[in-house]
Design a protein around this motif. Structure first.
Motif, PDB file in Angstrom:
ATOM      1  N   LEU A 275      31.579 -33.147  24.899  1.00  0.00           N
ATOM      2  CA  LEU A 275      31.584 -31.627  25.196  1.00  0.00           C
ATOM      3  C   LEU A 275      30.611 -31.424  26.470  1.00  0.00           C
ATOM      4  CD1 LEU A 275      29.883 -30.028  21.760  1.00  0.00           C
ATOM      5  CD2 LEU A 275      32.162 -29.448  22.788  1.00  0.00           C
ATOM      6  N   ASP A 276      30.233 -32.370  27.028  1.00  0.00           N
ATOM      7  CA  ASP A 276      29.611 -32.423  28.171  1.00  0.00           C
ATOM      8  C   ASP A 276      30.655 -32.422  29.602  1.00  0.00           C
ATOM      9  OD1 ASP A 276      26.967 -32.221  27.394  1.00  0.00           O
ATOM     10  OD2 ASP A 276      26.590 -34.349  27.027  1.00  0.00           O
ATOM     11  N   PRO A 277      30.274 -31.627  30.519  1.00  0.00           N
ATOM     12  CA  PRO A 277      29.310 -30.764  30.526  1.00  0.00           C
ATOM     13  C   PRO A 277      29.481 -29.392  29.516  1.00  0.00           C
ATOM     14  CG  PRO A 277      30.487 -30.404  32.558  1.00  0.00           C
ATOM     15  CD  PRO A 277      31.058 -31.552  31.558  1.00  0.00           C
ATOM     16  N   PHE A 278      28.590 -28.839  28.846  1.00  0.00           N
ATOM     17  CA  PHE A 278      28.678 -27.849  28.000  1.00  0.00           C
ATOM     18  C   PHE A 278      28.476 -26.325  28.677  1.00  0.00           C
ATOM     19  CE2 PHE A 278      27.014 -24.660  25.032  1.00  0.00           C
ATOM     20  CZ  PHE A 278      27.701 -24.839  23.795  1.00  0.00           C
ATOM     21  N   SER A 279      29.832 -25.562  28.611  1.00  0.00           N
ATOM     22  CA  SER A 279      29.966 -24.300  29.454  1.00  0.00           C
ATOM     23  C   SER A 279      29.424 -23.239  28.586  1.00  0.00           C
ATOM     24  CB  SER A 279      31.559 -23.843  29.719  1.00  0.00           C
ATOM     25  OG  SER A 279      31.335 -22.705  30.330  1.00  0.00           O
ATOM     26  N   LEU A 280      28.301 -22.619  29.136  1.00  0.00           N
ATOM     27  CA  LEU A 280      27.456 -21.466  28.202  1.00  0.00           C
ATOM     28  C   LEU A 280      28.621 -20.259  28.224  1.00  0.00           C
ATOM     29  CD1 LEU A 280      23.703 -21.771  29.085  1.00  0.00           C
ATOM     30  CD2 LEU A 280      24.862 -22.329  27.069  1.00  0.00           C
ATOM     31  N   SER A 281      29.292 -20.088  29.336  1.00  0.00           N
ATOM     32  CA  SER A 281      30.065 -19.023  29.612  1.00  0.00           C
ATOM     33  C   SER A 281      31.390 -18.979  28.424  1.00  0.00           C
ATOM     34  CB  SER A 281      30.946 -19.102  31.145  1.00  0.00           C
ATOM     35  OG  SER A 281      30.100 -18.955  32.088  1.00  0.00           O
ATOM     36  N   VAL A 282      31.831 -20.113  28.180  1.00  0.00           N
ATOM     37  CA  VAL A 282      32.674 -20.347  27.000  1.00  0.00           C
ATOM     38  C   VAL A 282      32.052 -19.844  25.738  1.00  0.00           C
ATOM     39  CG1 VAL A 282      34.321 -21.626  25.728  1.00  0.00           C
ATOM     40  CG2 VAL A 282      34.182 -22.109  28.315  1.00  0.00           C
ATOM     41  N   PHE A 283      31.049 -20.370  25.755  1.00  0.00           N
ATOM     42  CA  PHE A 283      30.230 -20.236  24.422  1.00  0.00           C
ATOM     43  C   PHE A 283      29.943 -18.507  24.204  1.00  0.00           C
ATOM     44  CE2 PHE A 283      26.025 -19.584  22.196  1.00  0.00           C
ATOM     45  CZ  PHE A 283      26.449 -20.334  20.846  1.00  0.00           C
ATOM     46  N   PHE A 284      29.432 -17.930  25.268  1.00  0.00           N
ATOM     47  CA  PHE A 284      29.063 -16.590  25.181  1.00  0.00           C
ATOM     48  C   PHE A 284      30.298 -15.792  24.763  1.00  0.00           C
ATOM     49  CE2 PHE A 284      28.767 -12.266  27.367  1.00  0.00           C
ATOM     50  CZ  PHE A 284      27.739 -11.921  26.734  1.00  0.00           C
ATOM     51  N   GLY A 285      31.518 -16.070  25.462  1.00  0.00           N
ATOM     52  CA  GLY A 285      32.928 -15.487  25.078  1.00  0.00           C
ATOM     53  C   GLY A 285      33.263 -15.583  23.691  1.00  0.00           C
ATOM     54  N   ILE A 286      33.113 -16.778  23.171  1.00  0.00           N
ATOM     55  CA  ILE A 286      33.211 -17.104  21.878  1.00  0.00           C
ATOM     56  C   ILE A 286      32.581 -16.227  20.887  1.00  0.00           C
ATOM     57  CG2 ILE A 286      33.050 -18.979  19.956  1.00  0.00           C
ATOM     58  CD1 ILE A 286      33.834 -21.074  22.116  1.00  0.00           C
ATOM     59  N   GLU A 287      31.189 -16.220  21.078  1.00  0.00           N
ATOM     60  CA  GLU A 287      30.388 -15.426  20.193  1.00  0.00           C
ATOM     61  C   GLU A 287      30.765 -13.772  20.293  1.00  0.00           C
ATOM     62  OE1 GLU A 287      27.957 -16.336  18.046  1.00  0.00           O
ATOM     63  OE2 GLU A 287      28.709 -18.241  18.262  1.00  0.00           O
ATOM     64  N   LEU A 288      30.971 -13.310  21.443  1.00  0.00           N
ATOM     65  CA  LEU A 288      31.448 -11.939  21.508  1.00  0.00           C
ATOM     66  C   LEU A 288      32.761 -11.886  20.452  1.00  0.00           C
ATOM     67  CD1 LEU A 288      30.657 -10.619  25.205  1.00  0.00           C
ATOM     68  CD2 LEU A 288      29.502  -9.906  22.907  1.00  0.00           C
ATOM     69  N   SER A 289      33.703 -12.722  20.462  1.00  0.00           N
ATOM     70  CA  SER A 289      34.797 -12.581  19.932  1.00  0.00           C
ATOM     71  C   SER A 289      34.600 -12.626  18.384  1.00  0.00           C
ATOM     72  CB  SER A 289      36.046 -13.366  20.357  1.00  0.00           C
ATOM     73  OG  SER A 289      35.465 -14.972  20.164  1.00  0.00           O
ATOM     74  N   ILE A 290      33.824 -13.716  18.106  1.00  0.00           N
ATOM     75  CA  ILE A 290      33.537 -13.821  16.511  1.00  0.00           C
ATOM     76  C   ILE A 290      32.735 -12.251  15.991  1.00  0.00           C
ATOM     77  CG2 ILE A 290      31.907 -14.903  14.972  1.00  0.00           C
ATOM     78  CD1 ILE A 290      32.261 -17.540  16.515  1.00  0.00           C
ATOM     79  N   MET A 331      36.181 -25.507  22.228  1.00  0.00           N
ATOM     80  CA  MET A 331      35.328 -26.441  23.122  1.00  0.00           C
ATOM     81  C   MET A 331      35.842 -27.690  23.464  1.00  0.00           C
ATOM     82  SD  MET A 331      32.835 -24.236  23.727  1.00  0.00           S
ATOM     83  CE  MET A 331      31.853 -25.275  24.826  1.00  0.00           C
ATOM     84  N   SER A 332      36.583 -28.504  22.521  1.00  0.00           N
ATOM     85  CA  SER A 332      37.091 -29.655  22.800  1.00  0.00           C
ATOM     86  C   SER A 332      38.291 -29.578  23.737  1.00  0.00           C
ATOM     87  CB  SER A 332      36.995 -30.417  21.475  1.00  0.00           C
ATOM     88  OG  SER A 332      36.195 -30.770  20.800  1.00  0.00           O
ATOM     89  N   ALA A 333      39.029 -28.490  23.036  1.00  0.00           N
ATOM     90  CA  ALA A 333      40.371 -28.113  24.082  1.00  0.00           C
ATOM     91  C   ALA A 333      39.772 -27.713  25.566  1.00  0.00           C
ATOM     92  CB  ALA A 333      41.072 -27.063  23.221  1.00  0.00           C
ATOM     93  N   PHE A 334      39.008 -27.130  25.465  1.00  0.00           N
ATOM     94  CA  PHE A 334      38.675 -26.667  26.918  1.00  0.00           C
ATOM     95  C   PHE A 334      38.232 -27.558  27.663  1.00  0.00           C
ATOM     96  CE2 PHE A 334      35.500 -25.371  30.149  1.00  0.00           C
ATOM     97  CZ  PHE A 334      36.109 -24.487  30.678  1.00  0.00           C
ATOM     98  N   HIS A 335      37.469 -28.612  27.315  1.00  0.00           N
ATOM     99  CA  HIS A 335      36.889 -29.766  27.925  1.00  0.00           C
ATOM    100  C   HIS A 335      37.895 -30.630  28.382  1.00  0.00           C
ATOM    101  CE1 HIS A 335      35.034 -33.816  28.444  1.00  0.00           C
ATOM    102  NE2 HIS A 335      33.993 -33.069  28.810  1.00  0.00           N
ATOM    103  N   PHE A 336      38.874 -30.915  27.488  1.00  0.00           N
ATOM    104  CA  PHE A 336      40.003 -31.961  27.725  1.00  0.00           C
ATOM    105  C   PHE A 336      41.100 -31.238  28.738  1.00  0.00           C
ATOM    106  CE2 PHE A 336      44.320 -33.124  26.910  1.00  0.00           C
ATOM    107  CZ  PHE A 336      44.358 -34.520  27.145  1.00  0.00           C
ATOM    108  N   ILE A 337      41.255 -29.802  28.632  1.00  0.00           N
ATOM    109  CA  ILE A 337      42.140 -29.490  29.364  1.00  0.00           C
ATOM    110  C   ILE A 337      41.662 -29.407  31.181  1.00  0.00           C
ATOM    111  CG2 ILE A 337      43.414 -27.433  30.099  1.00  0.00           C
ATOM    112  CD1 ILE A 337      43.622 -26.734  27.167  1.00  0.00           C
ATOM    113  N   TYR A 338      40.470 -28.601  31.091  1.00  0.00           N
ATOM    114  CA  TYR A 338      39.970 -28.655  32.396  1.00  0.00           C
ATOM    115  C   TYR A 338      39.331 -29.813  33.029  1.00  0.00           C
ATOM    116  CZ  TYR A 338      36.544 -27.035  36.002  1.00  0.00           C
ATOM    117  OH  TYR A 338      35.758 -26.609  37.184  1.00  0.00           O
TER     118      TYR A 338
END
Length: 386
Positions: A275-290, A331-338
């Motif tokens: 997960l590191d580095p953990f992106s708070l931007s991604v987390f914020f987008g996820i929470e809004l979509s949930i 989060m795992s997919a984002f970390h791997f792709i980016y």
């Protein structure tokens, strides 16, 4: 003597309107051998019992009381299955369908040999009556979607007031979805041959007794019917409806991500390697979509099993809990792709690469989110003790 016209009246809680409607229909069709078939879904107000009493005054009236298999379309099909006429007419018993056009509808079959005749609110001479602007807008939009997606050659495919030949019913009945939203939409969309159709304008009347049955469940059923007729051969319409909600969640997710990036949300270290580095931007987008997906699914996709009151909080927590797996997947997919696939790419800004990685990670997580939420969150609504 066998009737030539069968009028199908599906009813639910129409005990006050039915006697008036039956009398008006009888008067309007006085020149034709006809029967009136009331199909009642075991109304709490005993509409079926009122109908049985009406038989003393109107002997050509028949009553079918259904104790199971409820629903408007299936009620109409039940009535058609019991009808003896060569022409079936479907109309509401709430007095909103003008019975004065019935003779002209019947003449269209016997004098102009049409296959289907419908009462329309939108052809020249027709009117929606005293509808509010909001209801007119909803109706117009529904007609636009139905005509656009299904290519229907009529002005009012959402009409619940129509006549159809017995022969057309017999040819089409096996392909009709009995849980469909509008039975006319089913006949128009699933007919194997080009039908000769005539439209007769009328003014939609104001309901005298009772309340309109338009609600989120009806709107959902409309979308399901459209998707089923158009795509049902290849994929589940419920899945497509859920996907539409998911697509809106993707937009909410991306907007939240961009807002967070523009606000310079930081990346943090969690101590978890993947997960590191953990992106708070991604987390914020996820929470809004949930949050967005839960409310849209609760009040639209799964309206009949929706959470409300005290259960609403429990439902959201359950939805959030089962979505945590999807969060980890994204989060795992984002970390791997980016950090792996996009690492070292030249010619693109950091924001572009992050945005692209977020899109792919969202799509990856959608599959797991759909399975978990459709099979756990709304599979059975738990009851909380007060």
């Amino acid at each position: 003597m066998r009737p030539s016209v069968s009028v199908i009246l599906p009813t639910y809680n129409e005990s006050k309107n039915l006697p008036i409607a039956a009398d008006r229909i009888t008067r309007s069709l006085s020149d034709y051998r006809h029967e009136i078939i009331v199909v009642d879904d075991d109304s709490p107000d005993h509409t079926w019992e009122i109908a049985e009493h009406l038989q003393e005054k109107i002997p050509q009236l028949k009553v079918i009381r259904r104790l199971s298999g409820k629903g408007l379309s299936s009620a109409v099909l039940t009535g058609m299955g019991a009808a003896e006429g060569e022409v079936f007419v479907v109309m509401d018993s709430d007095l909103q369908h003008d019975e004065k056009i019935l003779p002209e509808m019947i003449r269209s079959f016997y004098e102009r040999d049409v296959d289907l005749c419908l009462g329309t609110r939108y052809a020249k001479g027709g009117s929606t009556g005293k509808w509010s602007l909001a209801r007119i807008g909803i109706s117009r939009f529904a007609n636009f979607l139905a005509k656009g997606l299904l290519g229907l050659p009529v002005s009012d495919p959402m009409s619940g007031y129509f006549g159809i030949k017995r022969s057309v019913y017999s040819e089409t009945k096996n392909s009709i979805n009995p849980r469909g939203f509008k039975i006319l939409l089913e006949f128009l969309g699933r007919s194997k041959e080009n039908l000769k159709i005539e439209e007769i304008p009328y003014t939609f009347q104001t309901r005298i007794y009772g309340e309109t049955k338009l609600n989120n469940s009806v709107i959902k059923s409309f979308f399901l019917a459209i998707l089923d007729i158009r795509f049902g051969k290849w994929i589940s319409p419920t899945f497509l409806l859920y996907s539409l909600v998911g697509a809106s969640g993707v937009l909410v997710n991306l907007v939240g991500f961009l807002i967070a990036e523009l606000c310079k949300f930081p990346e943090v270290q969690t101590g978890i390697s993947f997960l590191d580095p953990f992106s708070l931007s991604v987390f914020f987008g996820i929470e809004l979509s949930i949050l967005s997906n839960f409310f849209l699914n609760n009040y639209f996709t799964f309206y009949e099993r929706r959470y409300s009151g005290k259960n609403l909080t429990f439902g959201f927590l359950l939805f959030h809990l089962v979505s945590m797996v999807g969060i980890l997947v994204q989060m795992s997919a984002f970390h791997f792709i980016y950090h792996s696939i996009f690492k070292g790419w030249d010619g693109a800004s950091e924001l572009t690469l992050k945005f692209s990685a977020d899109i792919f990670s969202i799509l990856t997580a959608m599959v797991s989110n759909y399975f978990l939420n459709s099979n756990l969150t709304w599979s059975k609504k738990p009851e909380l003790k007060s």
